[in-house]
Enzyme design. Structure first.
Site, short mmCIF file in Angstrom:
data_model
loop_
_atom_site.label_atom_id
_atom_site.label_comp_id
_atom_site.label_asym_id
_atom_site.label_seq_id
_atom_site.Cartn_x
_atom_site.Cartn_y
_atom_site.Cartn_z
N TYR A 142 0.82 -1.21 0.00
CA TYR A 142 0.00 0.00 0.00
C TYR A 142 0.86 1.27 0.00
O TYR A 142 0.43 2.30 -0.48
CB TYR A 142 -0.92 0.03 1.23
CG TYR A 142 -2.20 -0.75 1.06
CD1 TYR A 142 -2.19 -2.14 1.08
CD2 TYR A 142 -3.42 -0.10 0.90
CE1 TYR A 142 -3.36 -2.85 0.94
CE2 TYR A 142 -4.59 -0.81 0.76
CZ TYR A 142 -4.56 -2.18 0.78
OH TYR A 142 -5.73 -2.89 0.63
N LYS A 189 3.48 -15.14 3.82
CA LYS A 189 3.78 -15.98 2.66
C LYS A 189 5.28 -16.18 2.66
O LYS A 189 6.00 -15.84 1.71
CB LYS A 189 3.25 -15.28 1.38
CG LYS A 189 3.34 -16.09 0.10
CD LYS A 189 2.38 -17.27 0.04
CE LYS A 189 2.64 -18.10 -1.21
NZ LYS A 189 1.89 -19.38 -1.21
N ASP A 221 -2.39 -18.47 1.69
CA ASP A 221 -3.28 -19.29 0.85
C ASP A 221 -4.00 -20.33 1.70
O ASP A 221 -5.19 -20.59 1.52
CB ASP A 221 -2.54 -19.91 -0.34
CG ASP A 221 -1.22 -20.56 0.03
OD1 ASP A 221 -0.75 -20.40 1.19
OD2 ASP A 221 -0.64 -21.26 -0.83
N ASP A 245 -6.41 -7.12 4.15
CA ASP A 245 -7.51 -6.54 3.37
C ASP A 245 -8.33 -7.66 2.74
O ASP A 245 -9.57 -7.69 2.84
CB ASP A 245 -6.93 -5.63 2.28
CG ASP A 245 -8.03 -5.01 1.42
OD1 ASP A 245 -9.02 -4.53 2.00
OD2 ASP A 245 -7.89 -5.04 0.18
N ASP A 249 -12.30 -9.34 4.04
CA ASP A 249 -13.50 -9.37 3.17
C ASP A 249 -14.03 -10.81 3.11
O ASP A 249 -15.23 -11.05 3.20
CB ASP A 249 -13.17 -8.91 1.74
CG ASP A 249 -13.51 -7.44 1.51
OD1 ASP A 249 -13.38 -6.65 2.47
OD2 ASP A 249 -13.89 -7.09 0.38
C1 IPM Z 1 -10.52 -1.24 3.24
C2 IPM Z 1 -10.68 -0.81 1.82
C3 IPM Z 1 -9.49 0.06 1.42
C4 IPM Z 1 -8.24 -0.77 1.54
C5 IPM Z 1 -9.62 0.68 0.01
C6 IPM Z 1 -10.88 1.50 -0.14
C7 IPM Z 1 -8.40 1.50 -0.35
O1 IPM Z 1 -10.83 -1.89 0.97
O2 IPM Z 1 -10.48 -0.37 4.13
O3 IPM Z 1 -10.44 -2.44 3.49
O4 IPM Z 1 -7.86 -1.48 0.60
O5 IPM Z 1 -7.60 -0.71 2.59
MN MN Z 2 -10.88 -3.81 1.95
#
Ligand code: IPM
Ligand code: MN
Length: 358
Positions: A142, A189, A221, A245, A249
């Site tokens: 990032y 990893k 993984d 990240d 999700d």
């Molecule tokens: C999160 C989001 C952000 C990230 C994006 C919007 C840049 O997905 O906060 O998880 O990747 O960190």
């Molecule tokens: Mn995210």
């Protein structure tokens, strides 16, 4: 208690969900006799439109002066298919994280019992799952060097970590593991990446300081697979920015919906509390967004930044009660939910408020 809270709705459904979050803060102030003052500021696409910058100096200054930030979301579809855009909403978010030193992103994945059947994963696999992710938030690809070469035909991003960056997030995860089931899973990893080998080395070096915590190392993984196969095996998980990240999700499906998950970003300065979901422009302005991630972000804010545990618990109990009463937003409803129990953003917020102040 007197506290000053900055509300930063950002883009898309951010405004709708933080409106409910702020109402919950007000209800808590009333119920428990606190005095909260508020201000608002711009970030993301709305800030670009108004000022040309995704994180105006004024917003950053207000953040630094606040006791906590209640954050919505950033993003706009207009940029998603335009890789050439130089100014982007997400830059505001990343700059905020860096400038405020928010290196630790806590993402609790907790399934409310009533939502066992809202997930696409089988209830018997999910029941009892309770995971706390520590995602590193100010390093990794990032923030590493990135560049286009070869007249734009080649590109690279750098996955980079320094020892101190790994150490401070891993310590936070160890401390949290101590207060939970004393199990820490570190995800990397290291079979391929040098930055991961450094990560693992740091975790191994710190482990003797926490002899009561059992440490497991996993490759990312394998973690991605095990989260779905057997989520109950995890308790505290610590990982880098990019892996965190992606894995969070994925893990949101354990809680039924992204619309249920809150996060806390903490570090050197003001803490920022936000849903893990994005700006969701497809449903923006329709009044159907699930406000519970923002409501649960308020619970994290009260607990972590202000140390108000009873207040935080009151919010969690209110969410639990509303779900028990059968109320759902569209994202957590299923075919057996009766249509009159499917609520929009404001009506769901109203149910929470009713629980807090009957
Ligand atoms: C999160 C989001 C952000 C990230 C994006 C919007 C840049 O997905 O906060 O998880 O990747 O960190
Ligand atoms: Mn995210």
């Amino acid at each position: 208690m007197k506290k000053h809270i900055l509300v930063v709705p950002g883009d898309g459904i951010g405004a709708e969900v933080t409106t409910v979050g702020k109402q919950v803060l007000e209800a808590i102030a009333h119920k428990f006799g606190h005095e909260f003052t508020y201000d608002e500021a711009l970030i993301g696409h709305v800030a670009i439109e108004a000022t040309g910058s995704p994180l105006p100096d004024e917003t950053l200054a207000k953040m630094k002066n606040a006791d906590a930030v209640l954050f919505g979301a950033v993003g706009h579809p207009k940029y998603d298919n335009d890789p050439s855009a130089k100014v982007r909403p997400e830059q505001g978010l990343l700059k905020m994280r860096k400038e405020l030193g928010l290196y630790a992103n806590l993402r609790p994945i907790k399934l409310f019992d009533e939502l066992l059947d809202a997930s696409s994963i089988k209830p018997e696999i999910l029941r009892g799952a309770d995971i706390l992710f520590f995602r590193e938030l100010t390093g990794d690809v990032y923030f590493g060097k990135r560049e286009r070469l070869d007249e734009g035909n080649t590109a690279y991003d750098t996955m980079i970590y320094s020892k101190y960056e790994v150490e401070r997030i891993v310590r936070k995860a160890f401390e949290a593991a101590r207060t939970r089931s004393k199990k820490l899973c570190s995800v990397d990893k290291a079979n391929v990446l040098e930055s991961s080998r450094l990560w693992r080395e740091v975790v191994q070096a710190l482990a003797p300081e926490y002899p009561d915590v059992t440490v497991e190392h996993q490759f990312v993984d394998a973690t991605a697979m095990l989260l779905i196969k057997d989520p109950k095996r995890f308790d505290v998980v610590v990982t880098g920015n990019l892996f965190g990240d992606i894995l969070t999700d994925e893990a949101s499906q354990i809680a039924g919906s992204m619309g249920m998950l809150a996060s806390a970003s903490v570090g050197d300065s003001t803490g920022v509390y936000e849903p893990i979901h994005g700006s969701a422009h497809d449903i923006t302005g329709k009044g159907v967004a699930n406000p519970l991630a923002s409501v649960l972000s308020v619970a994290l804010l009260l607990d972590i930044s202000f140390g108000l545990k009873a207040e935080a618990q009151a919010i969690i109990d209110a969410v639990d009660a509303v779900l028990k009463a059968g109320f759902r937003t569209g994202d957590i409803a299923n075919s057996s939910t009766s249509p009159d129990k499917i609520l929009g953003t404001g009506a769901m917020g109203h149910q929470i408020l009713q629980q807090l102040i009957p």
